[in-house]
Design a protein around this motif. Structure first.
Motif, PDB file in Angstrom:
ATOM      1  N   THR A 257      39.908  13.938  67.443  1.00  0.00           N
ATOM      2  CA  THR A 257      39.681  12.404  67.448  1.00  0.00           C
ATOM      3  C   THR A 257      40.463  11.707  66.438  1.00  0.00           C
ATOM      4  O   THR A 257      40.543  10.189  66.391  1.00  0.00           O
ATOM      5  N   LEU A 258      40.765  12.534  65.315  1.00  0.00           N
ATOM      6  CA  LEU A 258      41.650  11.784  64.074  1.00  0.00           C
ATOM      7  C   LEU A 258      42.894  11.066  64.378  1.00  0.00           C
ATOM      8  O   LEU A 258      43.514  11.399  65.386  1.00  0.00           O
ATOM      9  N   THR A 259      43.246  10.180  63.660  1.00  0.00           N
ATOM     10  CA  THR A 259      44.538   9.634  63.345  1.00  0.00           C
ATOM     11  C   THR A 259      44.948  10.109  62.194  1.00  0.00           C
ATOM     12  O   THR A 259      44.299  10.104  61.095  1.00  0.00           O
ATOM     13  N   ILE A 260      46.519  10.598  61.962  1.00  0.00           N
ATOM     14  CA  ILE A 260      47.095  10.796  60.812  1.00  0.00           C
ATOM     15  C   ILE A 260      48.344  10.488  60.550  1.00  0.00           C
ATOM     16  O   ILE A 260      48.902   9.801  61.825  1.00  0.00           O
ATOM     17  N   PRO A 261      48.931  10.225  59.287  1.00  0.00           N
ATOM     18  CA  PRO A 261      50.484   9.910  59.503  1.00  0.00           C
ATOM     19  C   PRO A 261      51.415  10.666  60.359  1.00  0.00           C
ATOM     20  O   PRO A 261      51.184  11.715  60.235  1.00  0.00           O
ATOM     21  N   PRO A 262      52.122  10.146  61.023  1.00  0.00           N
ATOM     22  CA  PRO A 262      53.283  10.730  61.828  1.00  0.00           C
ATOM     23  C   PRO A 262      54.041  11.717  61.168  1.00  0.00           C
ATOM     24  O   PRO A 262      54.485  11.365  59.866  1.00  0.00           O
ATOM     25  N   MET A 263      54.435  12.828  61.746  1.00  0.00           N
ATOM     26  CA  MET A 263      55.337  13.831  61.021  1.00  0.00           C
ATOM     27  C   MET A 263      54.923  14.497  59.626  1.00  0.00           C
ATOM     28  O   MET A 263      55.640  14.958  58.696  1.00  0.00           O
ATOM     29  N   VAL A 264      53.361  14.568  59.438  1.00  0.00           N
ATOM     30  CA  VAL A 264      53.068  14.880  58.326  1.00  0.00           C
ATOM     31  C   VAL A 264      53.254  16.409  58.127  1.00  0.00           C
ATOM     32  O   VAL A 264      53.077  16.996  57.259  1.00  0.00           O
ATOM     33  N   LEU A 265      52.669  17.063  59.508  1.00  0.00           N
ATOM     34  CA  LEU A 265      52.610  18.661  59.465  1.00  0.00           C
ATOM     35  C   LEU A 265      53.905  19.167  59.645  1.00  0.00           C
ATOM     36  O   LEU A 265      54.242  20.198  59.474  1.00  0.00           O
ATOM     37  N   GLN A 266      55.065  18.575  60.275  1.00  0.00           N
ATOM     38  CA  GLN A 266      56.407  19.147  60.529  1.00  0.00           C
ATOM     39  C   GLN A 266      57.187  19.892  59.606  1.00  0.00           C
ATOM     40  O   GLN A 266      57.381  20.856  59.566  1.00  0.00           O
ATOM     41  N   PRO A 267      56.864  19.040  58.331  1.00  0.00           N
ATOM     42  CA  PRO A 267      57.641  19.769  57.103  1.00  0.00           C
ATOM     43  C   PRO A 267      57.093  20.895  56.694  1.00  0.00           C
ATOM     44  O   PRO A 267      57.676  22.103  56.264  1.00  0.00           O
ATOM     45  N   LEU A 268      55.884  21.231  56.991  1.00  0.00           N
ATOM     46  CA  LEU A 268      55.035  22.348  56.634  1.00  0.00           C
ATOM     47  C   LEU A 268      55.232  23.403  57.658  1.00  0.00           C
ATOM     48  O   LEU A 268      55.484  24.745  57.132  1.00  0.00           O
ATOM     49  N   VAL A 269      55.282  22.976  58.864  1.00  0.00           N
ATOM     50  CA  VAL A 269      55.713  24.049  59.928  1.00  0.00           C
ATOM     51  C   VAL A 269      56.995  24.336  59.689  1.00  0.00           C
ATOM     52  O   VAL A 269      57.527  25.584  59.786  1.00  0.00           O
ATOM     53  N   GLU A 270      58.094  23.777  59.369  1.00  0.00           N
ATOM     54  CA  GLU A 270      59.508  23.896  59.357  1.00  0.00           C
ATOM     55  C   GLU A 270      59.743  24.798  58.024  1.00  0.00           C
ATOM     56  O   GLU A 270      60.324  25.857  58.083  1.00  0.00           O
ATOM     57  N   ASN A 271      58.876  24.546  57.007  1.00  0.00           N
ATOM     58  CA  ASN A 271      59.008  25.470  55.893  1.00  0.00           C
ATOM     59  C   ASN A 271      58.425  26.956  56.257  1.00  0.00           C
ATOM     60  O   ASN A 271      59.185  27.969  55.473  1.00  0.00           O
ATOM     61  N   SER A 272      57.426  27.114  56.805  1.00  0.00           N
ATOM     62  CA  SER A 272      57.053  28.316  57.423  1.00  0.00           C
ATOM     63  C   SER A 272      58.082  28.853  58.170  1.00  0.00           C
ATOM     64  O   SER A 272      58.379  30.353  58.005  1.00  0.00           O
TER      65      SER A 272
END
Length: 176
Positions: free
Chosen positions: A109-124
């Motif tokens: 149910t949380l809201t977060i800044p958009p695209m905040v996880l993508q750089p972490l996944v891309e780095n992995s």
């Protein structure tokens, strides 16, 4: 003095918003070109899969563009974006790339800044899984701990100690 403090605060907020906008605009061009090449190849061998990949790429790009003007999105929207991104990468990497999620239900149910996880996944993908011949697994974990939310992207790739000098360069802004 108060006016100066307000001015500093306003500038700091504007700076943060600009940095977030820059980060959101940084979907790697290599990702786009590699995806288009994969779609082109699939057009000769599996048209249905090529169509699915085009749809996922369209969804990823639409989300990236639309999120430039939004400060927060539902976590469920961000997860859909990440899953599309991973599915596209899985077409490229095949069985070499696996993905798992460990997400606490109450976090959905949380809201977060958009695209905040993508750089972490891309780095992995880029630094952990790609250089590892047999590939590996990326795990996204989201949990509430002591009233705070912890986002963790982990992989069983080559590890930080095995990075080359090029991979260790500080040219990116994603993690910062």
């Amino acid at each position: 003095v108060r006016e100066k403090e307000n001015e500093k605060t306003t500038l700091a907020i504007a700076n943060n918003e600009m940095q977030l906008s820059l980060l959101k605009s940084q979907i790697n061009p290599h990702f786009l070109f590699n995806t288009l090449n994969s779609i082109s190849t699939l057009m000769n061998t599996n048209k249905d899969k090529a169509r699915q990949m085009m749809t996922m790429l369209g969804n990823v790009m639409r989300y990236a563009i639309d999120s430039n003007s939004i400060l927060e999105v539902p976590l469920t929207d961000e997860l859909t974006f990440i899953r599309n991104y991973i599915h596209i990468q899985q077409v490229r990497f095949g069985e070499r790339l696996k993905y798992k999620e460990d997400i606490e239900r109450r976090c959905l149910t949380l809201t977060i800044p958009p695209m905040v996880l993508q750089p972490l996944v891309e780095n992995s993908v880029k630094h952990g899984i790609t250089p590892k011949e047999e590939g590996g697994t990326i795990t996204l974990s989201i949990h509430q701990i002591n009233g705070q939310v912890e986002f963790k992207v982990a992989d069983d790739g080559i590890g930080l100690a095995n990075k080359t000098k090029f991979e260790s360069s500080n040219s990116g802004v994603g993690l910062v």
